[in-house]
Scaffold this motif. Structure first.
Motif, PDB file in Angstrom:
ATOM      1  N   CYS A 199       0.828  -1.214   0.000  1.00  0.00           N
ATOM      2  CA  CYS A 199       0.000   0.000   0.000  1.00  0.00           C
ATOM      3  C   CYS A 199       0.860   1.261   0.000  1.00  0.00           C
ATOM      4  N   GLU A 200       1.979   1.229   0.730  1.00  0.00           N
ATOM      5  CA  GLU A 200       2.852   2.407   0.806  1.00  0.00           C
ATOM      6  C   GLU A 200       3.422   2.756  -0.558  1.00  0.00           C
ATOM      7  N   LEU A 201       3.969   1.760  -1.258  1.00  0.00           N
ATOM      8  CA  LEU A 201       4.554   2.057  -2.574  1.00  0.00           C
ATOM      9  C   LEU A 201       3.471   2.379  -3.599  1.00  0.00           C
ATOM     10  N   ALA A 202       2.304   1.772  -3.446  1.00  0.00           N
ATOM     11  CA  ALA A 202       1.214   2.061  -4.383  1.00  0.00           C
ATOM     12  C   ALA A 202       0.721   3.491  -4.243  1.00  0.00           C
ATOM     13  N   GLU A 203       0.782   4.035  -3.024  1.00  0.00           N
ATOM     14  CA  GLU A 203       0.285   5.390  -2.768  1.00  0.00           C
ATOM     15  C   GLU A 203       1.347   6.455  -3.018  1.00  0.00           C
ATOM     16  N   GLU A 204       2.623   6.110  -2.798  1.00  0.00           N
ATOM     17  CA  GLU A 204       3.706   7.101  -2.885  1.00  0.00           C
ATOM     18  C   GLU A 204       4.465   6.941  -4.204  1.00  0.00           C
ATOM     19  N   LYS A 205       3.911   7.460  -5.279  1.00  0.00           N
ATOM     20  CA  LYS A 205       4.516   7.263  -6.591  1.00  0.00           C
ATOM     21  C   LYS A 205       5.877   7.939  -6.708  1.00  0.00           C
ATOM     22  N   ALA A 206       6.018   9.106  -6.088  1.00  0.00           N
ATOM     23  CA  ALA A 206       7.305   9.798  -6.145  1.00  0.00           C
ATOM     24  C   ALA A 206       8.371   9.009  -5.395  1.00  0.00           C
ATOM     25  N   LEU A 207       8.013   8.470  -4.235  1.00  0.00           N
ATOM     26  CA  LEU A 207       8.935   7.644  -3.469  1.00  0.00           C
ATOM     27  C   LEU A 207       9.314   6.392  -4.255  1.00  0.00           C
ATOM     28  N   CYS A 208       8.316   5.826  -4.890  1.00  0.00           N
ATOM     29  CA  CYS A 208       8.542   4.626  -5.692  1.00  0.00           C
ATOM     30  C   CYS A 208       9.565   4.902  -6.799  1.00  0.00           C
ATOM     31  N   ALA A 209       9.401   6.013  -7.499  1.00  0.00           N
ATOM     32  CA  ALA A 209      10.328   6.373  -8.576  1.00  0.00           C
ATOM     33  C   ALA A 209      11.725   6.640  -8.036  1.00  0.00           C
ATOM     34  N   HIS A 210      11.811   7.329  -6.907  1.00  0.00           N
ATOM     35  CA  HIS A 210      13.113   7.616  -6.296  1.00  0.00           C
ATOM     36  C   HIS A 210      13.832   6.328  -5.897  1.00  0.00           C
ATOM     37  N   MET A 211      13.108   5.409  -5.273  1.00  0.00           N
ATOM     38  CA  MET A 211      13.709   4.136  -4.884  1.00  0.00           C
ATOM     39  C   MET A 211      14.192   3.353  -6.100  1.00  0.00           C
ATOM     40  N   GLY A 212      13.428   3.428  -7.188  1.00  0.00           N
ATOM     41  CA  GLY A 212      13.839   2.754  -8.422  1.00  0.00           C
ATOM     42  C   GLY A 212      15.154   3.293  -8.954  1.00  0.00           C
ATOM     43  N   GLU A 213      15.347   4.622  -8.867  1.00  0.00           N
ATOM     44  CA  GLU A 213      16.605   5.227  -9.309  1.00  0.00           C
ATOM     45  C   GLU A 213      17.764   4.793  -8.404  1.00  0.00           C
ATOM     46  N   CYS A 214      17.506   4.703  -7.101  1.00  0.00           N
ATOM     47  CA  CYS A 214      18.547   4.249  -6.163  1.00  0.00           C
ATOM     48  C   CYS A 214      18.975   2.823  -6.486  1.00  0.00           C
ATOM     49  N   GLY A 215      18.000   1.977  -6.772  1.00  0.00           N
ATOM     50  CA  GLY A 215      18.319   0.597  -7.124  1.00  0.00           C
ATOM     51  C   GLY A 215      19.128   0.509  -8.394  1.00  0.00           C
ATOM     52  N   TYR A 216      18.784   1.358  -9.374  1.00  0.00           N
ATOM     53  CA  TYR A 216      19.519   1.353 -10.643  1.00  0.00           C
ATOM     54  C   TYR A 216      20.977   1.742 -10.431  1.00  0.00           C
ATOM     55  N   LEU A 217      21.213   2.770  -9.635  1.00  0.00           N
ATOM     56  CA  LEU A 217      22.600   3.184  -9.363  1.00  0.00           C
ATOM     57  C   LEU A 217      23.379   2.075  -8.669  1.00  0.00           C
ATOM     58  N   ARG A 218      22.710   1.368  -7.772  1.00  0.00           N
ATOM     59  CA  ARG A 218      23.393   0.293  -7.036  1.00  0.00           C
ATOM     60  C   ARG A 218      23.788  -0.833  -7.987  1.00  0.00           C
ATOM     61  N   VAL A 219      22.867  -1.274  -8.830  1.00  0.00           N
ATOM     62  CA  VAL A 219      23.184  -2.384  -9.719  1.00  0.00           C
ATOM     63  C   VAL A 219      24.190  -1.964 -10.786  1.00  0.00           C
ATOM     64  N   LYS A 220      24.103  -0.718 -11.228  1.00  0.00           N
ATOM     65  CA  LYS A 220      25.019  -0.229 -12.257  1.00  0.00           C
ATOM     66  C   LYS A 220      26.459  -0.195 -11.763  1.00  0.00           C
ATOM     67  N   ASN A 221      26.646   0.170 -10.514  1.00  0.00           N
ATOM     68  CA  ASN A 221      27.994   0.356  -9.992  1.00  0.00           C
ATOM     69  C   ASN A 221      28.563  -0.863  -9.270  1.00  0.00           C
ATOM     70  N   ARG A 222      27.700  -1.804  -8.870  1.00  0.00           N
ATOM     71  CA  ARG A 222      28.208  -2.900  -8.045  1.00  0.00           C
ATOM     72  C   ARG A 222      27.846  -4.294  -8.531  1.00  0.00           C
ATOM     73  N   TYR A 223      26.863  -4.431  -9.420  1.00  0.00           N
ATOM     74  CA  TYR A 223      26.383  -5.767  -9.750  1.00  0.00           C
ATOM     75  C   TYR A 223      26.243  -5.978 -11.262  1.00  0.00           C
ATOM     76  N   ARG A 224      27.211  -5.510 -12.011  1.00  0.00           N
ATOM     77  CA  ARG A 224      27.187  -5.723 -13.448  1.00  0.00           C
ATOM     78  C   ARG A 224      27.817  -7.069 -13.795  1.00  0.00           C
ATOM     79  N   GLN A 225      27.347  -7.640 -14.884  1.00  0.00           N
ATOM     80  CA  GLN A 225      27.851  -8.944 -15.313  1.00  0.00           C
ATOM     81  C   GLN A 225      29.345  -8.897 -15.606  1.00  0.00           C
ATOM     82  N   GLU A 226      29.816  -7.789 -16.163  1.00  0.00           N
ATOM     83  CA  GLU A 226      31.251  -7.692 -16.473  1.00  0.00           C
ATOM     84  C   GLU A 226      32.102  -7.828 -15.219  1.00  0.00           C
TER      85      GLU A 226
END
Length: 489
Positions: A428-455
């Motif tokens: 319910c929290e993520l469904a209601e807080e769209k801005a928070l949801c988008a921000h968290m998605g960007e944080c996750g992208y930065l984490r995977v980009k810098n620490r969990y790439r296949q290379e």
């Protein structure tokens, strides 16, 4: 160089995180010849591959935990008898006292005898009696004896497996895979690498403690069996990897020498998640929640369904997409379908096996309610698609969502396992807080980009393969060996 991958209960028969990892590892090194030794339940699964095998995977061998006894049957009235050295080795493995694994390996590989005759014979009976008197004299002996036979039947079958020759044996777990890798190292004097995605011993303990098919004290006997197999793998391995630091500490706590351990996180190909299809017109009025998983008990899909149903009572525009195979545990899948119907939960879609890239872009966030995990690829894939994740606090999920001081921010919500109300509140929290949801998605992208790439993952394993290869006198394919010629001149 030839590398033999040894896997238990996964690739290439089952879609899942470990299977995907093995598949990507083989494809990552096209210049190396791989063979696969895969441990499955029985011959009924023979050749039932769900993956298209890479070209550099040149052979698939199978080992069975249940099988017809192909050994030489003793004459009527007689059973297989062991010499003194073999008897003491068998005794050591059952009593778990300074196990003489080398003699055990030699016995099962070089002598063709009937496992049924061994288990029903006088030697096994006497050894079990001695162990019983020392440790478990207060339980019914006949039950104890049959439990010991059921424990050692699959191990003895595995020990009779014919081993393909390779320069490095890479086991995707300890357990039976670790036994095969250790035995191959003994006979071929090759390198041995163990890569645990979950801690095998702990996972088996969790399963046994919940199991209804084994009761009381017998759970401890089974757990001891898995511990001794893992101890063998840790002892014989040249290198032991884990996916995150806490798992490495668990390995050390289980007896793995610290100097052998290394953390090698999973990695994904970010390019595969570029330009994903966005929401369709039919999605506009919905908050789409994705769950990429095998419909199996360990994923606790029932708690997911209940939590979604409770959340939907507050947010009617929720829709849940459960994406993944339905055939691993058909009975459990049917129970999940029945639960959806019993709860009257609308907008739950079981897609079956799909290409998740066709769906992730349409999701607002993803959900994982597992009771056990290592480092879930589904979370990394969600982050690559810039989608936050609600996940239970198992395996590496805490580190993936919160980071470990990496500065990238929070990429989702962590919950306790099987906590329906807590998971529903997070939905319910993520469904209601769209801005928070988008921000968290960007944080996750930065984490995977810098620490969990296949290379990054490939570079780590290339270094390990190269190091083990050099230690055993086997050159990595890309190494320049011209200096050897100059020295010999």
């Amino acid at each position: 160089m030839k590398i033999c991958m040894i896997a238990e209960g996964c690739y290439p028969y089952v879609v899942g995180g470990v299977s995907s990892w093995i598949h990507s590892m083989i494809k990552a090194f096209p210049q190396v010849e791989f063979v696969l030794l895969s441990i499955v339940g029985s011959r009924s699964q023979r050749g039932r591959f769900v993956y298209e095998l890479p070209e550099n995977l040149t052979a698939v061998y199978e080992a069975y935990l249940e099988d017809y006894d192909w050994g030489r049957k003793a004459k009527r009235g007689k059973r297989t008898r062991l010499n003194e050295k073999e008897y003491n080795a068998l005794r050591s493995i059952i009593s778990n006292e300074d196990v003489d694994w080398d003699t055990v390996f030699e016995m099962f590989q070089k002598e063709k005898f009937s496992i049924d005759d061994l288990l029903m014979g006088a030697d096994f009976l006497e050894i079990v009696k001695e162990y019983y008197r020392q440790r478990y004299p207060y339980i019914v002996f006949s039950d104890f004896l049959w439990t010991m036979r059921s424990i050692y039947m699959p191990l003895f079958l595995i020990l009779q497996t014919r081993l393909p020759k390779a320069d490095i044996y890479h086991c995707a777990s300890t357990g039976y895979a670790g036994v095969l890798g250790s035995m191959a190292k003994h006979f071929y004097r090759s390198g041995l690498l163990i890569s645990e995605h979950g801690i095998y011993t702990r996972e088996r303990e969790e399963e046994l403690l919940k199991a209804s098919w084994v009761a009381g004290i017998y759970k401890n006997i089974w757990i001891d069996q898995f511990r001794k197999m893992s101890a063998l793998a840790y002892e014989r391995a040249d290198r032991v990897t884990s996916l995150y630091e806490h798992a490495r500490q668990l390995q050390i706590g289980l007896g793995c020498p610290e100097e052998k351990t290394a953390v090698t996180p999973n990695g994904i190909d970010l390019k595969r998640f570029e330009k994903l299809p966005c929401k369709k017109e039919e999605d506009e009025d919905f908050v789409n929640i994705g769950a990429v998983l095998r419909v199996a008990p360990i994923k606790d899909v029932k708690t997911m369904i209940r939590a979604f149903a409770f959340a939907k009572e507050k947010k009617e525009n929720l829709r849940l997409w459960i994406m993944g195979p339905l055939d691993e545990d058909k009975e459990y899948a049917e129970e999940c379908f029945a639960l959806v119907e019993a709860l009257g939960a609308a907008d739950i879609i079981f897609t079956g096996r799909v290409d998740v890239r066709e769906y992730l872009g349409r999701m607002d966030f993803t959900l994982l309610t597992s009771i056990s995990e290592g480092q879930p690829l589904t979370i990394l894939e969600s982050f690559a698609a810039k989608k936050p994740v609600i996940a239970t606090d198992v395996g590496c999920c805490r580190e993936l969502i919160y980071g470990d001081g990496d500065g990238y921010g929070t990429a989702g919500i962590l919950t306790h396992i099987m906590n329906t109300a807590e998971i529903a509140a997070a939905i319910c929290e993520l469904a209601e807080e769209k801005a928070l949801c988008a921000h968290m998605g960007e944080c996750g992208y930065l984490r995977v980009k810098n620490r969990y790439r296949q290379e990054q993952m490939e570079e780590a394993y290339e270094e390990i393969y190269e190091r083990i290869g050099w230690d055993y006198g086997k050159l990595w394919p890309e190494e320049d060996a011209s200096w050897l010629e100059s020295e010999s001149d």
